[in-house]
Design an enzyme around this catalytic site. Structure first.
Site, PDB file in Angstrom:
ATOM      1  N   ASP A 105      41.928   9.822  -7.615  1.00 58.10           N
ATOM      2  CA  ASP A 105      42.765   9.640  -8.787  1.00 58.10           C
ATOM      3  C   ASP A 105      43.661   8.473  -8.402  1.00 58.10           C
ATOM      4  OD1 ASP A 105      44.963   9.649 -10.593  1.00 58.10           O
ATOM      5  OD2 ASP A 105      44.303  11.617 -11.239  1.00 58.10           O
ATOM      6  N   HIS A 106      43.329   7.285  -8.880  1.00 56.93           N
ATOM      7  CA  HIS A 106      43.981   6.107  -8.294  1.00 56.93           C
ATOM      8  C   HIS A 106      45.481   6.069  -8.571  1.00 56.93           C
ATOM      9  CE1 HIS A 106      43.522   4.240 -12.270  1.00 56.93           C
ATOM     10  NE2 HIS A 106      44.379   3.318 -11.879  1.00 56.93           N
ATOM     11  N   HIS A 147      45.389  11.433 -14.368  1.00 59.67           N
ATOM     12  CA  HIS A 147      46.574  10.680 -13.936  1.00 59.67           C
ATOM     13  C   HIS A 147      47.895  11.329 -14.361  1.00 59.67           C
ATOM     14  CE1 HIS A 147      43.456   7.930 -13.096  1.00 59.67           C
ATOM     15  NE2 HIS A 147      43.419   7.288 -14.239  1.00 59.67           N
TER      16      HIS A 147
HETATM   17  C1  BG6 Z   1      41.642   4.366 -15.645  1.00 61.32           C
HETATM   18  C2  BG6 Z   1      41.257   4.589 -17.073  1.00 61.32           C
HETATM   19  O1  BG6 Z   1      41.466   5.539 -14.892  1.00 61.32           O
HETATM   20  O2  BG6 Z   1      43.002   3.974 -15.584  1.00 61.32           O
HETATM   21  C3  BG6 Z   1      41.504   3.348 -17.900  1.00 61.32           C
HETATM   22  O3  BG6 Z   1      39.893   4.929 -17.135  1.00 61.32           O
HETATM   23  C4  BG6 Z   1      42.910   2.868 -17.729  1.00 61.32           C
HETATM   24  O4  BG6 Z   1      41.221   3.585 -19.268  1.00 61.32           O
HETATM   25  C5  BG6 Z   1      43.266   2.752 -16.265  1.00 61.32           C
HETATM   26  O5  BG6 Z   1      43.021   1.592 -18.354  1.00 61.32           O
HETATM   27  C6  BG6 Z   1      44.734   2.443 -16.067  1.00 61.32           C
HETATM   28  O6  BG6 Z   1      44.956   2.221 -14.710  1.00 61.32           O
HETATM   29  P1  BG6 Z   1      45.996   1.136 -14.227  1.00 61.32           P
HETATM   30  O7  BG6 Z   1      46.044   1.287 -12.749  1.00 61.32           O
HETATM   31  O8  BG6 Z   1      45.480  -0.189 -14.674  1.00 61.32           O
HETATM   32  O9  BG6 Z   1      47.274   1.495 -14.917  1.00 61.32           O
END
Ligand code: BG6
Length: 525
Positions: free
Chosen positions: A213-214, A276
């Site tokens: 989950d980044h 997230h």
């Molecule tokens: C991803 C989603 O996990 O997270 C995307 O699939 C989203 O739809 C993205 O745009 C947002 O991540 P970050 O790090 O760019 O805010």
């Protein structure tokens, strides 16, 4: 969790007024070094590899943190040589790397990258992969540790895992380890997540499974635990007695960006909230863990998701808003409606916006509402958590005729990572005028360096065997159980309509009404 306190005294004031670092407190580090290993990327020619994984590995190398002899083997269907693959990655890394790509460093780094062509469903291809890895590992002296990264489409996870197992590549030998990183989406509902968990479990034990989950790799998300548990002043106020409500907003100006194939079947709730936003919520609401080990932290997080009040269909209708962007403008530039995006059905009911009002039924959080909001094509990009404290007693300065604002603690996840506290102050002058002011901490100025990308941190953690910032099986399943109720209510007959909002607005009016009913408003980013 790796703790690495390098230079402990930093100020919330600009760098020029910084107090001296106390040398006696410098350098407390209990960090486990990442092990040398071979990272095998399935989906090596895809977007994630180009934009995130290879740039992250390059940046780790540029920071001098890459384990010695680390090797990358990319596997994908298209035929290409190692050299062609390296060239393609070099071009992409130059576009997407956090730090400028330096030729000298890139050339050295790229020699550790290899390409293996195979269909994901071809058993023979995995046998050849094993032989190739053994050869490369021997030549480079990498050792036998292997980190398999599932960066292919989710429909490929099952065949890849089954073939890895059949080829015996999931088994580590002679003191080495074999781990798997599974990209999102981790299922599309509880049943599919359970099934995927079973398939993963057959090939890899839970302690060698890393579900990405980044958002958990983002610097300020990690700082939530430090803010709460390394400071003595916040935790005594962190409950229903002092906190009025909490808001979490994840806003994006971007639309669906050519990902309609995936997004049409997902929508904002599955794409962002299930993972997230609920992860961030857990970090804010969890009880203090007994230690900072991966399982102690995840034990506490999962208790929060378990205590999330499950919504009935009637409650979904009044507590959840789903929206979809119509045409509009972002920064003055016209943008099309979601339904006009390539590969989106002209009558699509996929939501690109969701706002939720939630409750967590435990002692600490009884009666505190939590408002979550996520959307694409909003006027600004930014993710933040705001903790709104109850007002000061209505005497002295807080009389009805002159009601004061609440104290608000804002945790900015991105951009401009940092934390601010809004409080009241007397305006200079002879009259007694009270105005809100802000105490502000910015990572950039206080630490004088840019935060690493989430994937840098997460890759290093997986190489070190630290799963703290990865979702555990039960967390994922509990989150799906909560989300499934909403999805079911939305797909039932008579469900409330999807509401439109013009691209470039803060979402449908119904989202504002959700808070207005409680006498509150969304914080403007
Ligand atoms: C991803 C989603 O996990 O997270 C995307 O699939 C989203 O739809 C993205 O745009 C947002 O991540 P970050 O790090 O760019 O805010």
């Amino acid at each position: 969790m790796r703790v690495d306190v390098r230079s402990p005294v930093h100020s919330m004031t600009p760098a020029s007024d910084k107090p001296q670092v106390n040398p006696l407190r410098e350098g407390i580090a209990t960090r486990t070094a990442p092990d040398s290993c071979t990272v095998v990327i399935f989906g090596a020619t895809g977007d994630l590899t180009h934009r995130k994984l290879i740039p992250a590995l390059y940046n780790i190398a540029a920071d001098g943190e890459l384990p010695p002899q680390l090797t990358v083997v990319g596997m994908a269907r298209r035929p290409k040589t190692d050299e062609e693959f390296r060239k393609e990655l070099s071009e992409e890394a130059r576009k997407h790397s956090r730090q400028t790509v330096r030729d000298e460093l890139w050339n050295g780094f790229s020699r550790s990258i290899f390409y293996h062509q195979s269909e994901f469903s071809d058993a023979e291809g995995y046998k050849r992969l094993g032989e190739r890895m053994e050869k490369i590992e021997k030549e480079r002296g990498t050792g036998g540790n292997r980190l398999f990264y599932l960066a292919a489409g989710p429909d490929q996870f099952e065949p890849i895992l089954k073939h890895l197992e059949a080829a015996g590549l999931n088994k580590a030998s002679g003191g080495s380890w074999a781990r798997v990183i599974v990209e999102k989406p981790f299922g599309t509902d509880l049943a599919s997540a359970r099934k995927l968990n079973q398939i993963v479990r057959k090939a890899f034990p839970e302690q060698e499974t890393y579900r990405i989950d980044h958002f958990l790799g983002k610097e300020t998300a990690q700082n939530i635990l430090v803010l709460r548990f390394a400071n003595a002043i916040f935790e005594p106020l962190w409950d229903t007695r002092y906190i009025d409500h909490v808001q979490i907003t994840a806003a994006e100006t971007l639309g669906v960006e050519g990902r309609a194939g995936y997004y049409e079947g997902a929508g904002a709730l599955r794409d962002m909230v299930q993972n997230h936003l609920l992860q961030l919520l857990c970090l804010v609401l969890m009880e203090p863990p007994t230690d900072i080990g991966a399982d102690s932290i995840r034990d506490e997080k999962v208790k929060v998701v378990r205590a999330l009040r499950r919504l009935t269909s009637a409650e979904v209708a009044t507590n959840v808003v789903r929206g979809q962007y119509a045409e509009g403008a972002i920064s003055g530039k016209p943008v099309p409606a979601y339904r006009k995006e390539p590969n989106v059905k002209p009558d699509s009911t996929t939501e690109t916006f969701a706002a939720l009002r939630l409750h967590v039924d435990n002692w600490r959080w009884a009666d505190v509402p939590f408002y979550l909001r996520v959307g694409k094509r909003l006027p600004k990009s930014g993710t933040e958590i705001s903790i709104h404290f109850k007002k000061a007693p209505s005497v002295l300065f807080n009389k009805e005729s002159q009601a004061l604002d609440q104290n608000v603690l804002v945790i900015r996840i991105q951009p401009d990572e940092g934390i601010s506290l809004r409080m009241q102050a007397k305006m200079p002058g002879t009259s007694f005028r009270i105005e809100p002011v802000k105490m502000d901490f910015h990572y950039g100025t206080s630490f004088g360096k840019a935060s690493p990308e989430a994937y840098e941190r997460l890759l290093l953690d997986a190489m070190s065997g630290d799963a703290t910032l990865f979702a555990r099986r039960d967390e994922v399943e509990q989150a799906w159980e909560f989300i499934d109720r909403i999805e079911e209510a939305w797909s039932a007959k008579g469900a409330p309509d999807l509401v439109e909002y013009p691209a470039g607005s803060w979402g449908p009016e119904e989202a504002d009404e959700l808070l207005a009913r409680d006498g509150r408003t969304w914080r403007r980013l």
